[in-house]
Design a protein around this motif. Structure first.
Motif, PDB file in Angstrom:
ATOM      1  N   UNK A 161     -16.589  25.081 -27.441  1.00 46.38           N
ATOM      2  CA  UNK A 161     -16.173  26.037 -26.426  1.00 46.38           C
ATOM      3  C   UNK A 161     -14.716  25.847 -26.039  1.00 46.38           C
ATOM      4  N   UNK A 162     -14.028  26.937 -25.782  1.00 40.80           N
ATOM      5  CA  UNK A 162     -12.616  26.869 -25.414  1.00 40.80           C
ATOM      6  C   UNK A 162     -12.424  26.051 -24.137  1.00 40.80           C
ATOM      7  N   UNK A 167     -12.701  21.019 -28.262  1.00 39.01           N
ATOM      8  CA  UNK A 167     -11.552  21.897 -28.486  1.00 39.01           C
ATOM      9  C   UNK A 167     -10.257  21.152 -28.163  1.00 39.01           C
ATOM     10  N   UNK A 168     -10.275  20.411 -27.064  1.00 36.04           N
ATOM     11  CA  UNK A 168      -9.087  19.646 -26.680  1.00 36.04           C
ATOM     12  C   UNK A 168      -8.775  18.560 -27.700  1.00 36.04           C
ATOM     13  N   UNK A 185     -14.369  28.826 -31.325  1.00 33.95           N
ATOM     14  CA  UNK A 185     -15.261  28.314 -30.280  1.00 33.95           C
ATOM     15  C   UNK A 185     -16.719  28.709 -30.495  1.00 33.95           C
ATOM     16  N   UNK A 186     -17.621  27.807 -30.125  1.00 37.61           N
ATOM     17  CA  UNK A 186     -19.058  28.074 -30.161  1.00 37.61           C
ATOM     18  C   UNK A 186     -19.651  27.652 -28.825  1.00 37.61           C
ATOM     19  N   UNK A 187     -20.855  28.090 -28.575  1.00 36.21           N
ATOM     20  CA  UNK A 187     -21.531  27.740 -27.327  1.00 36.21           C
ATOM     21  C   UNK A 187     -22.220  26.397 -27.484  1.00 36.21           C
ATOM     22  N   UNK A 188     -21.416  25.353 -27.629  1.00 34.95           N
ATOM     23  CA  UNK A 188     -21.941  24.009 -27.822  1.00 34.95           C
ATOM     24  C   UNK A 188     -21.625  23.464 -29.194  1.00 34.95           C
ATOM     25  N   UNK A 318      -0.295  23.354 -22.174  1.00 37.81           N
ATOM     26  CA  UNK A 318       0.323  24.001 -23.335  1.00 37.81           C
ATOM     27  C   UNK A 318      -0.612  24.964 -24.038  1.00 37.81           C
ATOM     28  N   UNK A 319      -1.917  24.881 -23.753  1.00 39.17           N
ATOM     29  CA  UNK A 319      -2.893  25.723 -24.442  1.00 39.17           C
ATOM     30  C   UNK A 319      -3.109  27.061 -23.772  1.00 39.17           C
ATOM     31  N   UNK A 320      -2.582  27.218 -22.553  1.00 40.73           N
ATOM     32  CA  UNK A 320      -2.692  28.486 -21.815  1.00 40.73           C
ATOM     33  C   UNK A 320      -4.151  28.963 -21.777  1.00 40.73           C
TER      34      UNK A 320
END
Length: 322
Positions: A161-162, A167-168, A185-188, A318-320
């Motif tokens: 997920x974003x 993701x980070x 991104x996925x939901x998990x 930085x990822x906005x």
């Protein structure tokens, strides 16, 4: 007169001893801590991984402290509600909080007003680093080959997920090695791994535990883990640092107290929790849930918080994400 002076001397000594605690086992704050049961706040719902770890740890730690530890769930805001509740609690050692990596990520994402400096770290209980994982038939056998290919083409890397930790982690990896990835991104984590197995994406950057079954089955392979030391479940997989990439990132769980907790109480908790966290019983619990093990005392946990906060303070803005 001489008798009066002697009597006065002994009275003064008695008063001094009373003021200093009289040589008993009292802490610096004047209490035989703990004298009652403790409360451990879990900032997520009952039944989840963090809740399970907290309940197991509390059950073991109570024997070291000699007092019961009640686990209380305060979910909401992705962990923000429970952690803020812990920060605002009375700093007497009786209310503690299970903290996770969201203690660092939520503030930098603009989703919480607190800071890790609002808490006193007591013990780190577990760590699950990010791992670069690909299909077993992928053309890359090393993370160096993966990076080289990513410089020439857009590789799709799935996450949970974003703005979520995986993701980070992938974004931090991307910045550290100087490539541009296509983040999907996925939901998990589970759906991301399923997409990888189906060939819809090129890689995932989730924890080793979340791909362990597929790696054991020979469907996936892990190229590298993002931590200081190799993980026990993947002893043959190198760390990024072994390849000269200075990045350690992932998720973790620990116990913290309000920052103004008296030193004596903090020390008593740290000593008891050190025994509980390093017990075979607690390690077995982590194995049961497929979670990685890492213990750090207050000082080591503080260093982890500071180093990872430095990463997120630069990375997340930085990822906005907003």
């Amino acid at each position: 007169m001489k008798k009066l002076k002697i009597t006065s001397f002994f009275l003064v000594m008695i008063l001094i001893l009373a003021a200093c605690g009289g040589g008993n086992n009292e802490s610096a704050s004047g209490t035989n801590f703990p004298t009652k049961s403790l409360e451990l706040i879990v900032p997520y719902s009952a039944g989840g991984g963090t809740d399970a770890v907290a309940r197991s740890f509390a059950d073991i730690a109570k024997d070291e402290l000699g007092r019961a530890i009640a686990v209380v769930n305060r979910e909401g805001g992705g962990g923000a509600v429970g952690m803020q509740t812990g920060i605002n609690s009375k700093a007497d050692g009786y209310t503690l909080t299970v903290v996770t990596v969201e203690l660092l990520t939520l503030p930098h994402s603009g989703l919480a007003q607190f800071s890790h400096e609002d808490l006193k770290p007591i013990a780190l209980l577990n760590e699950d680093p990010a791992a670069i994982t690909v299909r077993s038939d992928a053309p890359w056998d090393t993370v160096e080959e993966f990076i080289e290919d990513a410089k020439n083409k857009s590789l799709k890397v799935g996450n949970s997920g974003t703005g979520a930790i995986w993701h980070l982690a992938a974004s931090a990896f991307e910045r550290e090695v100087g490539v541009e990835l296509n983040h999907v991104p996925f939901d998990g984590a589970a759906p991301a791994v399923t997409a990888l197995l189906g060939g819809h994406i090129d890689a995932v950057a989730v924890s080793p535990a979340e791909v362990h079954t597929q790696v054991e089955a020979g469907d996936l392979k892990v190229l590298a883990v993002m931590t200081d030391n190799r993980v026990d479940s993947l002893p043959d997989v190198p760390t990024l640092k072994e390849g000269g990439i200075d990045l350690s990132i992932g998720t973790w769980r620990g116990v913290a107290a309000p920052k103004d907790i008296p030193d004596a109480e903090a020390k008593k908790l740290e000593e008891a929790f050190a025994v509980a966290a390093q017990s075979d019983e607690f390690k077995s619990t982590l194995d049961k849930f497929g979670l990685g093990y890492r213990y750090e005392n207050s000082e080591g946990f503080s260093e982890l918080l500071k180093s990872q906060d430095d990463i997120f303070s630069e990375l997340i803005p930085s990822l906005d994400l907003n």
